[in-house]
Design a protein around this motif. Structure first.
Motif, PDB file in Angstrom:
ATOM      1  N   GLN A 178     -59.403   4.328  10.634  1.00 13.05           N
ATOM      2  CA  GLN A 178     -60.063   5.409  12.188  1.00 13.05           C
ATOM      3  C   GLN A 178     -58.947   6.473  10.438  1.00 13.05           C
ATOM      4  O   GLN A 178     -57.483   6.185  10.296  1.00 13.05           O
ATOM      5  N   ALA A 179     -59.627   7.004  10.313  1.00 16.35           N
ATOM      6  CA  ALA A 179     -58.802   8.177   9.536  1.00 16.35           C
ATOM      7  C   ALA A 179     -58.520   9.337  10.511  1.00 16.35           C
ATOM      8  O   ALA A 179     -58.689   9.539  11.879  1.00 16.35           O
ATOM      9  N   LEU A 180     -56.825   9.518   9.805  1.00 15.97           N
ATOM     10  CA  LEU A 180     -56.609  10.945  11.002  1.00 15.97           C
ATOM     11  C   LEU A 180     -56.931  12.240  10.987  1.00 15.97           C
ATOM     12  O   LEU A 180     -56.576  12.364   9.427  1.00 15.97           O
ATOM     13  N   LEU A 181     -56.790  12.685  11.830  1.00 17.01           N
ATOM     14  CA  LEU A 181     -57.637  14.895  11.754  1.00 17.01           C
ATOM     15  C   LEU A 181     -56.263  15.432  10.799  1.00 17.01           C
ATOM     16  O   LEU A 181     -56.373  16.188   9.768  1.00 17.01           O
ATOM     17  N   ILE A 182     -55.100  14.630  10.670  1.00 14.72           N
ATOM     18  CA  ILE A 182     -53.900  15.380  10.040  1.00 14.72           C
ATOM     19  C   ILE A 182     -52.808  14.620  10.064  1.00 14.72           C
ATOM     20  O   ILE A 182     -52.664  13.418  10.612  1.00 14.72           O
ATOM     21  N   PRO A 183     -52.947  14.366   8.580  1.00 21.73           N
ATOM     22  CA  PRO A 183     -52.138  12.693   8.418  1.00 21.73           C
ATOM     23  C   PRO A 183     -50.958  12.748   8.998  1.00 21.73           C
ATOM     24  O   PRO A 183     -50.207  14.051   8.808  1.00 21.73           O
ATOM     25  N   ALA A 201     -53.546  -1.178   2.714  1.00 21.71           N
ATOM     26  CA  ALA A 201     -55.229  -0.959   2.567  1.00 21.71           C
ATOM     27  C   ALA A 201     -55.764  -1.502   3.221  1.00 21.71           C
ATOM     28  O   ALA A 201     -57.087  -1.386   4.250  1.00 21.71           O
ATOM     29  N   ARG A 202     -55.690  -3.600   3.258  1.00 18.65           N
ATOM     30  CA  ARG A 202     -56.837  -3.993   3.033  1.00 18.65           C
ATOM     31  C   ARG A 202     -57.102  -3.961   4.848  1.00 18.65           C
ATOM     32  O   ARG A 202     -57.603  -4.542   5.590  1.00 18.65           O
ATOM     33  N   MET A 203     -55.546  -3.832   5.754  1.00 18.84           N
ATOM     34  CA  MET A 203     -55.276  -4.104   6.930  1.00 18.84           C
ATOM     35  C   MET A 203     -55.691  -2.409   7.670  1.00 18.84           C
ATOM     36  O   MET A 203     -55.526  -2.505   8.774  1.00 18.84           O
ATOM     37  N   GLY A 204     -56.237  -1.890   7.232  1.00 18.39           N
ATOM     38  CA  GLY A 204     -56.830  -0.327   7.517  1.00 18.39           C
ATOM     39  C   GLY A 204     -55.009   0.552   7.748  1.00 18.39           C
ATOM     40  O   GLY A 204     -55.634   1.400   8.502  1.00 18.39           O
ATOM     41  N   LEU A 205     -54.231   0.682   6.652  1.00 15.83           N
ATOM     42  CA  LEU A 205     -53.356   0.897   6.942  1.00 15.83           C
ATOM     43  C   LEU A 205     -53.067   1.688   5.225  1.00 15.83           C
ATOM     44  O   LEU A 205     -52.835   1.519   4.474  1.00 15.83           O
ATOM     45  N   ALA A 206     -53.816   3.053   5.183  1.00 18.65           N
ATOM     46  CA  ALA A 206     -53.527   3.941   3.464  1.00 18.65           C
ATOM     47  C   ALA A 206     -52.682   4.489   3.842  1.00 18.65           C
ATOM     48  O   ALA A 206     -52.577   5.800   4.732  1.00 18.65           O
ATOM     49  N   ARG A 223     -52.638   8.809   5.633  1.00 21.85           N
ATOM     50  CA  ARG A 223     -53.994   8.887   6.432  1.00 21.85           C
ATOM     51  C   ARG A 223     -54.985   7.925   6.942  1.00 21.85           C
ATOM     52  O   ARG A 223     -55.375   8.442   8.198  1.00 21.85           O
ATOM     53  N   GLU A 224     -54.470   6.711   6.879  1.00 17.21           N
ATOM     54  CA  GLU A 224     -55.521   6.362   8.031  1.00 17.21           C
ATOM     55  C   GLU A 224     -54.634   5.321   8.391  1.00 17.21           C
ATOM     56  O   GLU A 224     -53.720   4.314   8.347  1.00 17.21           O
ATOM     57  N   THR A 225     -55.352   4.660   9.747  1.00 18.82           N
ATOM     58  CA  THR A 225     -54.783   3.439  10.955  1.00 18.82           C
ATOM     59  C   THR A 225     -55.919   2.959  11.436  1.00 18.82           C
ATOM     60  O   THR A 225     -56.858   2.827  11.475  1.00 18.82           O
ATOM     61  N   PRO A 226     -55.132   1.113  11.561  1.00 19.35           N
ATOM     62  CA  PRO A 226     -56.544   0.624  11.906  1.00 19.35           C
ATOM     63  C   PRO A 226     -57.182   1.087  13.239  1.00 19.35           C
ATOM     64  O   PRO A 226     -56.233   1.452  14.023  1.00 19.35           O
ATOM     65  N   LEU A 276     -56.077  -0.366  16.711  1.00 20.57           N
ATOM     66  CA  LEU A 276     -54.502  -0.538  17.645  1.00 20.57           C
ATOM     67  C   LEU A 276     -54.253   0.483  18.335  1.00 20.57           C
ATOM     68  O   LEU A 276     -54.222   0.518  18.838  1.00 20.57           O
ATOM     69  N   GLY A 277     -55.688   2.054  18.044  1.00 23.53           N
ATOM     70  CA  GLY A 277     -55.469   3.419  18.797  1.00 23.53           C
ATOM     71  C   GLY A 277     -54.167   3.802  18.294  1.00 23.53           C
ATOM     72  O   GLY A 277     -54.252   4.315  16.742  1.00 23.53           O
ATOM     73  N   GLU A 278     -53.931   4.771  18.964  1.00 26.80           N
ATOM     74  CA  GLU A 278     -53.098   5.289  18.844  1.00 26.80           C
ATOM     75  C   GLU A 278     -51.584   5.194  18.771  1.00 26.80           C
ATOM     76  O   GLU A 278     -51.495   3.916  19.825  1.00 26.80           O
ATOM     77  N   ILE A 279     -50.759   5.161  17.706  1.00 28.52           N
ATOM     78  CA  ILE A 279     -50.191   3.932  17.044  1.00 28.52           C
ATOM     79  C   ILE A 279     -48.853   5.652  16.790  1.00 28.52           C
ATOM     80  O   ILE A 279     -49.287   6.452  16.009  1.00 28.52           O
ATOM     81  N   ASN A 280     -47.526   5.194  16.744  1.00 33.40           N
ATOM     82  CA  ASN A 280     -46.014   6.215  16.047  1.00 33.40           C
ATOM     83  C   ASN A 280     -46.532   5.204  14.583  1.00 33.40           C
ATOM     84  O   ASN A 280     -45.732   4.248  14.358  1.00 33.40           O
ATOM     85  N   ALA A 281     -47.048   5.896  13.860  1.00 36.53           N
ATOM     86  CA  ALA A 281     -47.133   5.532  12.064  1.00 36.53           C
ATOM     87  C   ALA A 281     -45.138   5.192  12.001  1.00 36.53           C
ATOM     88  O   ALA A 281     -45.937   4.357  10.973  1.00 36.53           O
ATOM     89  N   GLU A 282     -44.638   6.697  11.858  1.00 39.51           N
ATOM     90  CA  GLU A 282     -43.408   6.307  11.569  1.00 39.51           C
ATOM     91  C   GLU A 282     -42.518   5.211  12.578  1.00 39.51           C
ATOM     92  O   GLU A 282     -42.132   4.167  11.370  1.00 39.51           O
ATOM     93  N   ALA A 283     -42.584   4.877  13.398  1.00 43.99           N
ATOM     94  CA  ALA A 283     -41.829   3.619  13.434  1.00 43.99           C
ATOM     95  C   ALA A 283     -42.084   2.953  13.270  1.00 43.99           C
ATOM     96  O   ALA A 283     -41.624   1.727  13.381  1.00 43.99           O
ATOM     97  N   MET A 284     -43.660   2.321  13.273  1.00 48.93           N
ATOM     98  CA  MET A 284     -44.115   0.992  11.999  1.00 48.93           C
ATOM     99  C   MET A 284     -43.761   0.696  10.794  1.00 48.93           C
ATOM    100  O   MET A 284     -43.391  -0.459  10.639  1.00 48.93           O
ATOM    101  N   LEU A 285     -43.327   1.845  10.763  1.00 50.12           N
ATOM    102  CA  LEU A 285     -43.031   2.127   8.961  1.00 50.12           C
ATOM    103  C   LEU A 285     -41.736   1.154   8.841  1.00 50.12           C
ATOM    104  O   LEU A 285     -41.583   0.811   8.273  1.00 50.12           O
ATOM    105  N   ARG A 286     -41.398   1.963   9.861  1.00 48.14           N
ATOM    106  CA  ARG A 286     -40.274   1.691   9.889  1.00 48.14           C
ATOM    107  C   ARG A 286     -39.920  -0.224  10.228  1.00 48.14           C
ATOM    108  O   ARG A 286     -38.755  -0.648   9.686  1.00 48.14           O
ATOM    109  N   ASP A 287     -40.710  -0.236  11.314  1.00 50.60           N
ATOM    110  CA  ASP A 287     -39.917  -1.780  11.331  1.00 50.60           C
ATOM    111  C   ASP A 287     -40.742  -2.668   9.913  1.00 50.60           C
ATOM    112  O   ASP A 287     -40.278  -3.713   9.958  1.00 50.60           O
TER     113      ASP A 287
END
Length: 612
Positions: free
Chosen positions: A472-477, A498-503, A515-518, A521-532
Motif C-alpha cells: 500500500q502506497a503511503l499518501l505522505i511518505p 521490496a519483495r515483502m511490500g516494503l519500499a 513510500r510503501e508498506t505491506p 499489516l495495516g497501519e504501522i509505525n515504520a520507524e519503530a519497525m526499521l529500527r527493529d
C-alpha cells in the motif's frame, strides 16, 4: 578516576620479557577454562592422531585426574619435549592459517596444561619403543623409557594446582563431570566412526558413565546410530535427514520435527568442518528455519554439519576454537534455513512419536481403596448373582446423555478403503472438536480446529508466494532519520524488503523515505519497525522481521477462517480433512508448534486394557 594505581610504579614503567612459566599460565587461562576444556583439547589431539578408540577417565570432576588414552599414531620419543613447547605443532606448517583441516593447530594446549597441573605423556609410535615425559607446573622432566602397547596416554593430575586461585571458580564435582560428559558427547557426534568411552574414578572403582561404540555403514547410517546413542532413540526416530548444498557449502545432519521441540536450546549441536562451534549466525539460522512452526518459548532440536572450504571460514578467532567467522555468512545461513524447511516439507503431515508416548503416559490405572476380591473368593450365592447383568439404563452409561460431549459415529460404509491411508478413515466426532479415525494398525485423534487452521495457513502462504505481497502506497511518505551507516545498511537490503511490500528510498544523508508498506499489516509505525530490523541485521546479519509479521497476520487470518471448535462435521467432511492433511506439508503441527493429531497403535491400546 585520579586514584593511584597500586600495580604501577610512580617511576617510568619498564618493559620486561615474561618468562615461559608465566606466559604458559596466562595462555592456560584462555585455553583451559575448566576441566572440560582440558578434556576437549586432549580428545581433539587424539582425533587428529587418527585414533579409532578413545578412553577418557576422570576423578572428582576432572580436578584431580584426567586421563585420555587413544590408539593413534603416537609421538616419537625425541619429539616429546618439543610437544610441550609453546606453538609447536604437527598440524600446520604456518604458511597458511586459512587452510586448517585439523582440530588443533595453535600448539598451546599441552604446554598450557603442563603449566597449571601435573602432566605426563606416554606414547609409542609403530615400530619404536614407548617413552614418557612429565611436566609439573611448567618444569619439564627428562624423557624416560616406558611400557605401552601403542598410541598415547596423556594423564593430567591436580589441575590448577599451580594457579590455586582458579580452583575457586570451578563448580561442584558433579557440575564439572556433567560438562566433561557434554564435551565428549559433542565430539562423539562429530566422529561416528570412532569409539568413545568415559569413566569416572571418583569412588575408587572405575565406572563407565558414557559409551559409544564405533559405527559402520555409510555416513548417514553411522550418524543416525551415533545420535541414537548420544541423544536417545526418540530423537533418531523423530528427526529428518538433511543433505543440501549451496554455493560450495554442504549441509548434512538431522533436524527434529517441530512437535519434538524442547524448552531450551540444549538439543542444538552445530559443527563446521567437523568442529563443534557456537556461532550466532548459525544459531539464528536454525531458529529462523523453525520460526514458522514453533512458538517463541520452544526451541528446535537439531544436529547440523556444515562442510565448507577452509579458505572460506576462519577458525582462528578464539584460543578455545569454539567460534568461527564465515567469509560469506549469508550463504551458510540461507542454506540452513532452506535445507531444514525443505526437509520438514518432505516429512509431510508426520508428527513426532513422542506425542503418542506422552498421551499414553497420562493414562494411569485408578487405584481403588477397597481391597481386590477375586471371583473364586466370593460366596457361592454372590458368585451366582454376579452373572445376571441388569439392562443398562439409557443415559446412565454415558452414551445418549453424556454431559461432557457426544459421539457421532461415521457410517462404516463411508469408505472402508480409507483405513489404508496414513490418517485412516473417520469413525466419529467427540465433543464437536476431535475426530476419531481408524487406521490399519491403530487409531488417530485429530484436533479439527488446529488441523484446519494449519491447512488454511499453508494455503495463504502459497498464495502469497505466487502472487507476491501486496503493498500500500503511503499518501505522505514517512521520513526516518538514522545514522549514515544504518541507512546504508537498510538500503543495501532494499530489494529484499521490496519483495515483502516494503519500499525504501534514500532521502538525503542518513535519511530514508518509506513510500510503501505491506498492505496486510495495516497501519504501522515504520520507524519503530526499521529500527527493529536494524537490530536483527546487526545481530544475525539478516532480517526476517517483516516476513515474520506478515506470517503472523496470515496465521491470525487462518485461525479465524478455520473450522471452529464445537462445529458438527459429517463423515465426508472429516475424511476430506484427513486427506487434505496427508497432502499438506507441516500439517502435523498447528501454527504454534502443537500437534494437530495423536496416533495410538493398536498394541498400545491393548496394553492400556491389560490385553498384552
Amino acid at each position: 578516576m585520579n586514584a593511584p594505581r597500586p600495580n604501577m610504579s610512580p617511576d617510568l614503567p619498564q618493559i620486561r620479557q615474561l618468562d615461559d612459566t608465566v606466559i604458559n599460565r596466562i595462555a592456560a587461562g584462555e585455553v583451559v577454562e575448566r576441566p572440560a576444556s582440558a578434556v576437549k583439547e586432549l580428545v581433539e589431539n587424539a582425533l587428529d592422531a587418527g585414533a579409532t578408540r578413545i578412553e577418557v577417565t576422570v576423578s572428582h570432576g576432572g580436578k584431580t585426574l584426567i586421563r585420555v588414552t587413544d590408539d593413534g599414531c603416537g609421538i616419537p620419543g625425541p619429539d616429546l619435549p618439543l610437544a610441550l613447547s609453546r606453538h609447536a605443532t604437527s598440524k600446520i606448517d604456518g604458511s597458511d592459517l586459512l587452510d586448517i583441516r585439523s582440530f588443533g593447530f595453535r600448539g598451546e594446549a599441552l604446554p598450557s596444561l603442563g603449566a597449571v597441573g601435573r602432566l605426563t605423556i606416554t606414547s609409542r609410535t609403530p615400530g619404536a619403543e614407548a617413552h614418557a615425559i612429565s611436566c609439573t607446573g611448567g618444569a619439564l622432566g627428562p624423557v624416560k623409557p616406558a611400557a605401552l602397547t601403542s598410541g598415547t596416554v596423556v594423564e593430567l593430575r591436580e589441575l590448577f594446582y599451580a594457579t590455586p586461585a582458579r580452583l575457586k571458580f570451578l563448580r561442584s564435582d558433579r557440575a564439572e563431570t556433567q560438562a566433561i560428559t557434554e564435551v565428549v558427547k559433542r565430539l562423539a557426534m562429530a566422529e561416528p566412526f570412532v569409539g568413545f568411552t568415559l569413566r569416572d574414578e571418583t569412588s575408587g572403582e572405575p565406572r563407565v558413565t558414557f559409551r559409544a561404540d564405533a559405527q559402520s555403514g555409510d555416513l548417514f547410517d553411522a550418524l543416525a546410530g551415533r545420535l541414537a546413542t548420544v541423544l536417545g532413540r526418540d530423537f533418531a526416530e523423530n528427526a529428518v535427514r538433511l543433505d543440501a548444498e549451496r554455493e560450495g557449502v554442504h549441509l548434512t545432519g538431522y533436524a527434529a520435527l517441530p512437535t519434538y521441540s524442547r524448552g531450551s536450546s540444549v538439543a542444538q549441536f552445530l559443527f563446521v568442518n567437523g568442529r563443534p562451534v557456537q556461532d550466532k549466525v548459525l544459531i539464528g539460522a536454525l531458529r529462523g528455519a523453525y520460526a514458522d512452526y514453533l512458538s517463541r518459548d520452544r526451541y528446535p532440536a537439531a544436529v547440523l554439519f556444515l562442510d565448507v572450504d577452509p579458505q572460506r571460514v576462519d577458525v582462528n578467532v578464539h584460543p578455545a576454537k569454539s567460534e568461527v567467522r564465515f567469509r560469506e555468512p549469508g550463504v551458510a545461513r540461507g542454506l540452513i534455513v532452506t535445507g531444514i524447511r525443505h526437509a520438514l516439507a518432505d516429512a509431510g503431515h508426520r508428527a513426532s512419536t513422542t506425542v503418542a508416548n506422552e498421551v499414553l503416559g497420562t493414562f494411569t490405572a485408578e487405584q481403588s481403596a477397597v481391597p481386590r476380591v477375586y471371583q473364586m473368593d466370593r460366596p457361592a450365592q454372590e458368585r451366582a448373582q454376579s452373572y445376571s447383568w441388569p439392562a443398562p439404563v439409557i443415559g446412565q452409561m454415558g452414551f445418549a446423555e453424556a454431559p461432557a460431549g457426544r459421539v457421532d459415529e461415521a457410517p462404516q460404509s463411508a469408505d472402508e478403503a480409507a483405513t489404508h491411508h496414513p490418517l485412516g478413515a473417520a469413525r466419529g466426532q467427540v465433543h464437536e472438536n476431535y475426530i476419531i479415525a481408524q487406521t490399519e494398525d491403530g487409531m488417530v485423534i485429530v484436533d479439527q480446529h488446529a488441523a484446519h487452521e494449519r491447512l488454511v495457513y499453508e494455503k495463504l502462504k502459497r498464495q502469497m508466494a505466487e502472487n507476491g505481497v501486496a503493498a500500500q502506497a503511503l499518501l505522505i511518505p514517512e521520513i526516518v532519520e538514522l545514522s549514515p551507516d544504518d541507512a546504508a545498511t537498510l538500503l543495501a537490503h532494499g530489494e529484499t524488503f521490496a519483495r515483502m511490500g516494503l519500499a525504501l528510498e534514500p532521502f538525503g544523508p542518513g535519511t530514508i523515505a518509506v513510500r510503501e508498506t505491506p498492505a496486510i499489516l495495516g497501519e504501522i509505525n515504520a520507524e519503530a519497525m526499521l529500527r527493529d530490523v536494524l537490530d536483527e541485521l546487526d545481530d544475525i546479519g539478516e532480517s526476517q522481521l517483516v516476513q515474520e509479521r506478515i506470517e503472523a497476520i496470515l496465521s491470525r487470518v487462518a485461525c479465524h477462517g478455520s473450522i471452529r471448535s464445537g462445529r458438527r462435521m459429517r463423515a465426508e467432511e472429516m475424511n476430506a480433512l484427513l486427506r487434505e492433511m496427508e497432502a499438506t506439508p507441516h500439517s502435523g503441527q498447528c501454527n504454534h508448534g502443537r500437534p494437530t493429531y495423536v496416533e495410538l497403535k493398536l498394541h498400545d491400546i491393548e496394553r492400556l486394557f491389560g490385553r498384552r
